[in-house]
Motif scaffolding. Structure first.
Motif, PDB file in Angstrom:
ATOM      1  N   HIS A  47       0.834  -1.205   0.000  1.00 17.49           N
ATOM      2  CA  HIS A  47       0.000   0.000   0.000  1.00 17.49           C
ATOM      3  C   HIS A  47       0.871   1.259   0.000  1.00 17.49           C
ATOM      4  N   HIS A  48       1.823   1.337   0.942  1.00 18.77           N
ATOM      5  CA  HIS A  48       2.699   2.496   1.007  1.00 18.77           C
ATOM      6  C   HIS A  48       4.006   2.144   1.701  1.00 18.77           C
ATOM      7  N   VAL A  49       4.983   2.954   1.448  1.00 13.57           N
ATOM      8  CA  VAL A  49       6.274   2.898   2.129  1.00 13.57           C
ATOM      9  C   VAL A  49       6.423   4.255   2.798  1.00 13.57           C
ATOM     10  N   LYS A  50       6.757   4.286   4.096  1.00  8.00           N
ATOM     11  CA  LYS A  50       6.921   5.553   4.815  1.00  8.00           C
ATOM     12  C   LYS A  50       8.386   5.710   5.209  1.00  8.00           C
ATOM     13  N   ILE A  51       8.945   6.859   4.858  1.00  8.89           N
ATOM     14  CA  ILE A  51      10.358   7.133   5.095  1.00  8.89           C
ATOM     15  C   ILE A  51      10.465   8.287   6.094  1.00  8.89           C
ATOM     16  N   PRO A  52      11.215   8.079   7.184  1.00  2.00           N
ATOM     17  CA  PRO A  52      11.406   9.178   8.130  1.00  2.00           C
ATOM     18  C   PRO A  52      12.418  10.181   7.585  1.00  2.00           C
ATOM     19  N   VAL A  53      12.144  11.479   7.807  1.00  2.00           N
ATOM     20  CA  VAL A  53      13.029  12.537   7.327  1.00  2.00           C
ATOM     21  C   VAL A  53      13.228  13.575   8.423  1.00  2.00           C
ATOM     22  N   THR A  54      14.305  14.338   8.306  1.00  2.00           N
ATOM     23  CA  THR A  54      14.531  15.407   9.283  1.00  2.00           C
ATOM     24  C   THR A  54      13.836  16.693   8.869  1.00  2.00           C
ATOM     25  N   GLU A  55      13.750  16.965   7.551  1.00  4.32           N
ATOM     26  CA  GLU A  55      13.121  18.188   7.045  1.00  4.32           C
ATOM     27  C   GLU A  55      12.198  17.824   5.892  1.00  4.32           C
ATOM     28  N   LEU A  56      10.901  17.920   6.124  1.00  6.90           N
ATOM     29  CA  LEU A  56       9.920  17.516   5.121  1.00  6.90           C
ATOM     30  C   LEU A  56      10.049  18.282   3.796  1.00  6.90           C
ATOM     31  N   PRO A  57      10.137  19.625   3.803  1.00  5.44           N
ATOM     32  CA  PRO A  57      10.239  20.322   2.503  1.00  5.44           C
ATOM     33  C   PRO A  57      11.468  19.886   1.691  1.00  5.44           C
TER      34      PRO A  57
ATOM     35  N   GLY B 137       3.893  15.499   7.512  1.00  8.08           N
ATOM     36  CA  GLY B 137       3.908  14.274   6.715  1.00  8.08           C
ATOM     37  C   GLY B 137       3.169  14.460   5.416  1.00  8.08           C
ATOM     38  N   VAL B 138       3.638  13.776   4.380  1.00  5.79           N
ATOM     39  CA  VAL B 138       2.956  13.757   3.091  1.00  5.79           C
ATOM     40  C   VAL B 138       3.065  12.355   2.513  1.00  5.79           C
ATOM     41  N   ALA B 139       2.147  12.039   1.624  1.00  7.99           N
ATOM     42  CA  ALA B 139       2.229  10.799   0.849  1.00  7.99           C
ATOM     43  C   ALA B 139       1.935  11.164  -0.588  1.00  7.99           C
ATOM     44  N   GLY B 140       2.515  10.392  -1.488  1.00 10.01           N
ATOM     45  CA  GLY B 140       2.302  10.708  -2.888  1.00 10.01           C
ATOM     46  C   GLY B 140       2.733   9.605  -3.818  1.00 10.01           C
ATOM     47  N   GLU B 141       2.757   9.973  -5.080  1.00  7.24           N
ATOM     48  CA  GLU B 141       3.022   9.021  -6.161  1.00  7.24           C
ATOM     49  C   GLU B 141       4.419   9.221  -6.716  1.00  7.24           C
ATOM     50  N   MET B 142       5.005   8.108  -7.158  1.00  5.56           N
ATOM     51  CA  MET B 142       6.268   8.153  -7.887  1.00  5.56           C
ATOM     52  C   MET B 142       6.093   7.324  -9.152  1.00  5.56           C
ATOM     53  N   PRO B 143       6.514   7.862 -10.289  1.00  5.82           N
ATOM     54  CA  PRO B 143       6.387   7.126 -11.550  1.00  5.82           C
ATOM     55  C   PRO B 143       7.013   5.738 -11.438  1.00  5.82           C
ATOM     56  N   GLY B 144       6.299   4.741 -11.943  1.00  6.40           N
ATOM     57  CA  GLY B 144       6.797   3.374 -11.943  1.00  6.40           C
ATOM     58  C   GLY B 144       6.349   2.531 -10.766  1.00  6.40           C
TER      59      GLY B 144
ATOM     60  N   GLY C  50       3.141   2.314  -9.661  1.00  7.65           N
ATOM     61  CA  GLY C  50       1.728   1.961  -9.734  1.00  7.65           C
ATOM     62  C   GLY C  50       0.949   2.634  -8.626  1.00  7.65           C
ATOM     63  N   THR C  51       0.152   1.857  -7.909  1.00  7.78           N
ATOM     64  CA  THR C  51      -0.693   2.408  -6.850  1.00  7.78           C
ATOM     65  C   THR C  51       0.009   2.490  -5.496  1.00  7.78           C
ATOM     66  N   THR C  52       1.236   2.005  -5.400  1.00  9.68           N
ATOM     67  CA  THR C  52       1.975   2.075  -4.138  1.00  9.68           C
ATOM     68  C   THR C  52       2.370   3.518  -3.862  1.00  9.68           C
TER      69      THR C  52
END
Length: 153
Positions: free
Chosen positions: A8-18, A45-52, A54-56
């Protein structure tokens, strides 16, 4: 056992979202489609699409401690078809002036390794196999001889 329907999704922790959104957009074409504001209204937090993919969905969440804890780790490997795709990605990263490994003859296929701005190790790994048996090398994968075992990593 019930069957899964994919990732469904992969969540990556980051120090600076922008910074993460900008970097993943430049490198992978990431486009945010959902934002997650905290109780005070601040979007962390944000979620979105990356080419390639699909729906993940790919998500990023500000969590400096988790991001530091993941430095040098590779929690996800993005798939490429073959060695030519790895070479094309190396050229893409060169154009963006992002340091990366040489094309690596990995356990099964070819691999390119580089880091995101927080030091998370990103792997681009091919579905195509190179046909060389590296199973005796330390750190390389070897097939497990059991029914239903995956074809190797």
């Amino acid at each position: 056992m019930p069957e899964l329907a994919g990732i469904h999704h992969v969540k990556i922790p980051v120090t600076e979202l922008p910074r993460a959104v900008e970097w993943y957009g430049r490198v992978f074409g990431f486009k945010p489609v959902i934002e997650f504001p905290d109780a005070d209204g601040t979007v962390r937090g944000v979620a979105g699409e990356m080419p390639g993919l699909g729906t993940t969905l790919v998500g990023f969440r500000e969590n400096a401690e988790a991001a530091r804890g993941c430095q040098g780790f590779d929690p996800v490997g993005f798939a490429l078809q073959d060695r030519e795709d790895v070479v094309a990605w190396a050229a893409h990263l060169d154009a963006l002036e992002i340091p990366h490994s040489p094309v690596i003859e990995a356990s099964i296929g070819w691999l390119l390794v580089f880091n995101d701005p927080d030091g998370l190790e990103l792997h681009l790994y091919t579905w195509a196999a190179h046909g060389v048996d590296h199973s005796s090398r330390p750190g390389y994968g070897r097939l497990i001889s059991s029914p239903g075992a995956p074809p190797g990593l």
